[in-house]
Scaffold this motif. Structure first.
Motif, PDB file in Angstrom:
ATOM      1  N   TYR A 195     -33.570  33.349  -8.833  1.00 29.38           N
ATOM      2  CA  TYR A 195     -32.889  33.159  -7.553  1.00 29.38           C
ATOM      3  C   TYR A 195     -33.628  33.839  -6.403  1.00 29.38           C
ATOM      4  N   GLN A 197     -36.971  33.911  -6.353  1.00 29.56           N
ATOM      5  CA  GLN A 197     -38.019  32.920  -6.104  1.00 29.56           C
ATOM      6  C   GLN A 197     -37.447  31.738  -5.326  1.00 29.56           C
ATOM      7  N   ALA A 198     -36.223  31.357  -5.692  1.00 25.41           N
ATOM      8  CA  ALA A 198     -35.583  30.247  -4.987  1.00 25.41           C
ATOM      9  C   ALA A 198     -35.418  30.595  -3.517  1.00 25.41           C
ATOM     10  N   ARG A 200     -37.355  32.377  -1.776  1.00 28.13           N
ATOM     11  CA  ARG A 200     -38.651  32.201  -1.117  1.00 28.13           C
ATOM     12  C   ARG A 200     -38.943  30.730  -0.897  1.00 28.13           C
ATOM     13  N   VAL A 201     -38.597  29.920  -1.896  1.00 30.75           N
ATOM     14  CA  VAL A 201     -38.907  28.497  -1.805  1.00 30.75           C
ATOM     15  C   VAL A 201     -38.191  27.848  -0.620  1.00 30.75           C
ATOM     16  N   ILE A 202     -36.960  28.304  -0.329  1.00 33.00           N
ATOM     17  CA  ILE A 202     -36.253  27.681   0.788  1.00 33.00           C
ATOM     18  C   ILE A 202     -36.665  28.280   2.125  1.00 33.00           C
ATOM     19  N   GLY A 203     -37.635  29.185   2.137  1.00 34.70           N
ATOM     20  CA  GLY A 203     -38.225  29.611   3.404  1.00 34.70           C
ATOM     21  C   GLY A 203     -37.723  30.928   3.956  1.00 34.70           C
ATOM     22  N   ASN A 204     -37.119  31.775   3.117  1.00 39.05           N
ATOM     23  CA  ASN A 204     -36.667  33.081   3.590  1.00 39.05           C
ATOM     24  C   ASN A 204     -37.835  33.995   3.915  1.00 39.05           C
ATOM     25  N   ARG A 205     -37.630  34.863   4.917  1.00 40.80           N
ATOM     26  CA  ARG A 205     -38.598  35.917   5.164  1.00 40.80           C
ATOM     27  C   ARG A 205     -38.358  37.054   4.183  1.00 40.80           C
ATOM     28  N   ARG A 208     -35.345  39.349   4.731  1.00 37.94           N
ATOM     29  CA  ARG A 208     -34.069  38.738   4.390  1.00 37.94           C
ATOM     30  C   ARG A 208     -33.893  38.629   2.885  1.00 37.94           C
ATOM     31  N   LYS A 212     -30.651  40.312   1.651  1.00 43.28           N
ATOM     32  CA  LYS A 212     -29.599  39.350   1.332  1.00 43.28           C
ATOM     33  C   LYS A 212     -29.568  39.007  -0.167  1.00 43.28           C
ATOM     34  N   HIS A 213     -30.740  38.967  -0.788  1.00 45.56           N
ATOM     35  CA  HIS A 213     -30.760  38.485  -2.165  1.00 45.56           C
ATOM     36  C   HIS A 213     -31.002  39.578  -3.202  1.00 45.56           C
TER      37      HIS A 213
END
Lengths: 304, 323
Positions: A195, A197-198, A200-205, A208, A212-213
């Motif tokens: 999650y 890695q996910a 990162r894949v959706i474009g998080n900095r 964040r 957040k994760h």
């Protein structure tokens, strides 16, 4: 050929579910509800609230001036006038304990706040970035850990000067490595999760992703450590006070009272028992709350 | 054929396993070694191979989870490997990934509504008041009910979680979705549902898939063209029908013979490969497959074959077809 019907099972929302959807509960409220069901945590919270209240309105509750010595009244056993007895200088122990609540709570909370903030930031950077950044940060932390913490605190005090505010900073600084190590370890174990890695894949900095994760998923260990840290901080203040570096006499501080009374353990045990009980109850309250928070912060262990 | 959406050229990814005292690599794992292929707009390109052959590594390079050691990834003509990290991140709106393990790929502390809304929020794709509606729509698209949006991932089954993962990937309206073994962690009855869902969404959203799987039977269901990988190299690329009826490479033949069949008349001679997959740390010289190949001949262990077009659209990397 293809069973298209099975692709999208549609369920009609029940009335209750629709009501739930209309009023999404905030995360805080859910956590609070869960915490309220935990009796031990509620007890811890009540004790902490009580201590905080005592610290706030203390001066109005004290039957005597906590700093006023009266040699003619020294070593009085607990009775109707002096509920917890008097110490070697004839000061009322009950009043001194009330007065000490303010110092102990302030020192515990602020020292932990310092080490928590700095430790979490350093540990997060080290764990998330890895490589050279990690090596540099963690070696510095190792150097701090190599020196016994009380010795290091004394060294800081020597540089900063005497006083309770300086003691808070010194105690906060010496426990940074513990938090940094815990946070780094947690982040290392969480960051390889799919999650993250996910995210990162959706474009998080990166920032964040960490806040957040990753951090919400390691909060439980940090919260538990921080509640334990408050008790350690209270004890460390006592040690510094005993060495004449923390609170300055005649100010009342539980650990300091304990340290100064240790010579009278057989002749006047009450001089030790009451400050000791105060420290124990405070530590216990923070631990109970910490355990409760850990459960409440984890959605998996929440009861529906 | 329609236009090319993604082209991978001589892609390599080496992982350093060991370093000497001075930090120089002494042992290198060649996860992906000189792989080239194209994916056309609107097709589903299947990538199959055993565990550890590098197929997931290729997928992760496409979504920027790994940085290629060398080679190019051309997305609609733009070389993604040459972009700055900031510009590279902008392409996450075009290429998305569906993870293998639906139990690990969802943040346990976020509700599924938040999980699906997050990519829309951080990429500023929609004004705030429209996000809600969009999430509802996406939930419907993947067959989940709107009233489930405030629940946490642990309250869902594996198949439902994978649907959440699919909705999250769809949220940014990508052009290419890398499906990294999206059904291998699910049980068989759910596999079919999720595969059908993916198939349907492909038409609905005009998607292109890179579909990674370790078995040919799953790929057969969904792909248009299939690439077969072995130990970091592509062995064969062919349209699905061609590959299944006329496999050229001995490795593909062995893989196909391993698919169980319920039709006794179609039961073929099972080709049993001897030995294990060699370590990708020190792969054999010459053809990677030669140590297990039942058709290898003089010179296979020295001379590596190149991938060449044997018949139109059908590529194979085997010395049997070099001339």
């Amino acid at each position: 050929m293809k069973q298209k019907k099975a692709v999208r099972p549609q369920t009609e929302p029940s009335a209750q579910a629709v009501a739930l959807l209309e009023k999404p509960e905030s995360q805080f409220k859910e956590m609070w509800d869960s915490l309220r069901e935990n009796k031990a945590a509620v007890l811890g919270l009540i004790i902490i609230a009580f201590l905080a209240l005592v610290a706030l309105i203390g001066p109005f509750l004290m039957p005597f001036d906590p700093d006023q010595s009266n040699m003619s009244q020294s070593f009085r056993w607990p009775d109707g006038t002096h509920w917890f007895g008097t110490d070697q200088l004839g000061r009322d122990i009950f009043s001194r304990i009330i007065s000490g609540a303010r110092i102990s709570l302030t020192v515990g909370l602020s020292a932990v706040a310092i080490s928590l903030v700095v430790g979490v930031v350093l540990g997060s950077i080290a764990g998330y970035r890895g490589g050279k950044t990690d090596t540099v940060i963690m070696r510095v932390m190792d150097m701090m850990l190599a020196i016994p913490s009380i010795l290091l605190a004394i060294a800081f005090m020597a540089a900063l000067g005497k006083g309770i505010d300086k003691a808070v900073i010194a105690i906060g600084l010496v426990s940074i490595p513990e938090y940094a190590r815990i946070v780094r370890g947690c982040i290392l174990s969480v960051k390889e999760n799919d999650y993250v890695q996910a995210a990162r894949v959706i474009g998080n900095r990166n920032s964040r992703i960490i806040f957040k994760h990753i951090l919400p998923n390691v909060m439980s260990s940090i919260v538990v450590r921080a509640t334990l840290g408050i008790s350690t901080a209270v004890l460390d203040t006592a040690a510094l006070g005993f060495l004449g570096l923390g609170v300055q006499p005649p100010a009342a501080e539980w650990g300091d009272m304990l340290g100064r009374a240790r010579g009278f353990i057989f002749t006047a045990p009450y001089t030790l028992i009451f400050p000791g009980v105060a420290i124990t109850v405070t530590v216990l309250a923070f631990n109970l709350l910490g355990d409760g928070l850990r459960d409440a912060l984890d959605p998996k262990s929440r009861k529906n | 054929m329609s236009e090319v959406l993604v082209e991978v050229r001589n892609l390599r990814k080496y992982f350093t396993v060991e370093r000497d005292f001075f930090g120089r690599p002494t042992s290198v794992l060649k996860a992906v070694d000189d792989v080239s292929f194209q994916i056309h707009k609107g097709e589903a390109f299947g990538l199959v191979g055993e565990s550890g052959c590098g197929k997931t590594t290729i997928g992760k390079m496409l979504v920027d989870l790994y940085t290629p050691t060398s080679g190019k990834i051309l997305f609609e003509g733009t070389d993604l490997t040459a972009l700055s990290p900031e510009k590279r991140r902008a392409f996450c709106k075009s290429i998305q990934l569906i993870f293998q393990d639906p139990y690990a790929s969802l943040n346990p502390r976020m509700t599924i509504g938040d999980i699906i809304a997050e990519p829309i929020k951080i990429n500023h794709l929609l004004p705030k008041d429209q996000i809600e509606k969009r999430v509802t729509y996406l939930l419907n698209c993947v067959g989940l009910a709107n009233h489930q949006r405030n629940r946490y991932p642990h309250e869902f089954s594996g198949g439902q979680r994978q649907r959440v993962g699919i909705a999250r990937a769809l949220a940014v309206e990508p052009k290419l979705i890398v499906c990294d073994e999206p059904v291998s962690a699910l049980d068989v009855s759910i596999q079919a549902q999720v595969l059908n869902l993916l198939d349907e969404l492909k038409d609905e959203f005009g998607l292109t898939y890179l579909f990674i799987a370790h078995g040919l039977n799953v790929v057969k269901h969904i792909s248009d063209r299939v690439g077969v990988m072995y130990l970091g190299k592509l062995m064969e690329i062919a349209p699905k029908q061609e590959l299944y009826h006329n496999p050229l490479h001995p490795y593909t033949q062995a893989l196909l013979s391993a698919i169980p069949s319920i039709d006794p008349t179609r039961r073929k001679q099972r080709i049993i490969l001897s030995g294990d997959v060699p370590s990708p740390i020190n792969p054999p010289d010459g053809c990677r497959f030669c140590s297990r190949c039942f058709k290898s001949f003089e010179g296979c262990d020295r001379e590596g074959p190149v991938l060449r077009e044997v018949s139109p659209g059908h590529f194979a990397a085997c010395r049997l077809f070099q001339k």
